[in-house]
Scaffold this active site. Structure first.
Site, PDB file in Angstrom:
ATOM      1  N   SER A 128      42.585  33.722  44.383  1.00 17.85           N
ATOM      2  CA  SER A 128      42.642  32.373  44.943  1.00 17.85           C
ATOM      3  C   SER A 128      43.442  31.451  44.028  1.00 17.85           C
ATOM      4  CB  SER A 128      41.220  31.819  45.112  1.00 17.85           C
ATOM      5  OG  SER A 128      41.244  30.430  45.363  1.00 17.85           O
ATOM      6  N   TYR A 153      33.060  29.564  42.025  1.00 18.20           N
ATOM      7  CA  TYR A 153      33.894  30.376  42.912  1.00 18.20           C
ATOM      8  C   TYR A 153      35.195  30.775  42.213  1.00 18.20           C
ATOM      9  CZ  TYR A 153      37.238  31.431  46.621  1.00 18.20           C
ATOM     10  OH  TYR A 153      38.208  32.021  47.383  1.00 18.20           O
TER      11      TYR A 153
END
Length: 344
Positions: A128, A153
């Site tokens: 990501s 995350y």
């Protein structure tokens, strides 16, 4: 090729399965259909794929179940693994951190262990753009440091890159990590801004615009993500013979491991993005301007020349066109949220 796709009922996963089947690959899908958001959307994505290209194998398995994952690998013997399953969402990680450890760390370890014991030709996994964290030097390059994540995350995604490198080095597993930048398009997740904004505008409800709409995102249309993945499948990384321990390249290695950014390379301010949404919905938004949220980064922009060099492709669908396609799907899938158009 025989390809295992994890997160096959997810946003990117369903589009990926569709493309692979159209390209003639044999696909085995895996998903746990959890309740992070309404599982009906996941079932509908699977049905959409099957309506387009016919049936495909889909196993309902949780990544955290090591024995079940290993049994699936032993039975199916995939040549390539495209690992897209994960617990997503920056804000959700503030209140539910253990979900990220179960899925993103333990689950990824189970995938790596299965690739070790049932060797594959290529493991492609989703990272990501959030790994860039506090780095404010844009455009983000895969050669930049990513040592200051701003959310759990993001930290788990960086951990995935490190875990993949260790398994690549120790066991020779060719691993490619893909840092996705703000993916959007039809069948997207309902916790992401496209559906949240479109629904609020259509229903005349206020929407929250954080950082007063000033921060920027490098929006990347789903088809560009899938095209990039499709072109990388048969390009497993090789050890970099020029890799220097004294001056290590963060994006490659003496192991068969590599990283790529996949982004549109055209960052857009959130207030501009909202204006395009209003245009395609032919309705003005009711906006609540708020400060930046914990865990959010100010701006994102991908430097993706390595991807273009490796594949001959770089994301090309402009935000205006991509949002038009998204809104057409949104009106069809959520008809009760549809506001009357000015032309009607």
């Amino acid at each position: 090729m025989k390809i295992l796709v994890t997160g096959a009922a997810g946003f990117i996963g369903a589009h990926c399965v569709l493309r692979l089947l159209r390209d003639g690959h044999s696909v085995v899908g895996l998903d746990n259909f959890n309740h992070y958001y309404d599982p009906q959307l996941k079932h509908d994505r699977v049905q959409w794929v099957r309506e387009q290209v016919g049936d495909f194998q889909l196993a309902t398995v949780d990544l955290a179940h090591a024995t079940a994952i290993d049994a699936l690998f032993a039975r199916e013997q995939p040549q390539v693994v495209i690992h897209l399953a994960a617990q997503a969402g920056v804000r959700y990680s503030l209140d539910n951190p253990r979900a990220y450890l179960d899925s993103n760390l333990n689950g990824f370890l189970n995938i790596l262990e299965s690739c070790r014991h049932h060797p594959v030709e290529h493991l492609i996994y989703a990272s990501s753009s959030s790994v860039y964290g506090a780095n404010q030097h844009t455009p983000y390059s895969v050669k930049d440091g990513v040592n200051h994540p701003l959310s759990l995350y993001a930290a788990t995604k960086k951990a995935n890159e490190l875990m993949a490198h260790s398994y690549s080095y120790l066991f020779g597993i060719p691993c490619t990590g893909l840092r996705f930048f703000t993916v959007y398009g039809p069948w997207g997740r309902p916790d992401m801004s496209p559906i949240q904004f479109a629904r609020a505008i259509s229903e005349g409800e206020p929407l929250k615009l954080f950082n007063y709409g000033e921060h920027q995102r490098d929006f990347t249309y789903i088809d560009d993500i899938i095209e990039s993945i499709a072109r990388l499948i048969d390009q497993p990384p090789q050890a970099n013979p020029q890799w220097d321990r004294e001056q290590p390249d963060p994006a490659s290695s003496m192991a068969p491991w590599r990283l790529f950014n996949i982004g549109g390379q055209q960052p857009v301010a959130l207030k501009t993005y909202l204006a395009l949404m209003e245009k395609h919905l032919a309705q003005k938004a009711i906006v609540e301007l708020l400060p930046l949220q914990p865990g959010d980064v100010l701006n994102t922009c991908a430097e993706a020349s390595d991807l273009a060099q490796a594949t001959g492709f770089q994301p090309r669908i402009e935000l205006d066109e991509g949002l038009g396609r998204f809104i057409a799907w949104f009106r069809d899938y959520y008809p009760t949220a549809r506001a009357p158009l000015a032309a009607e």
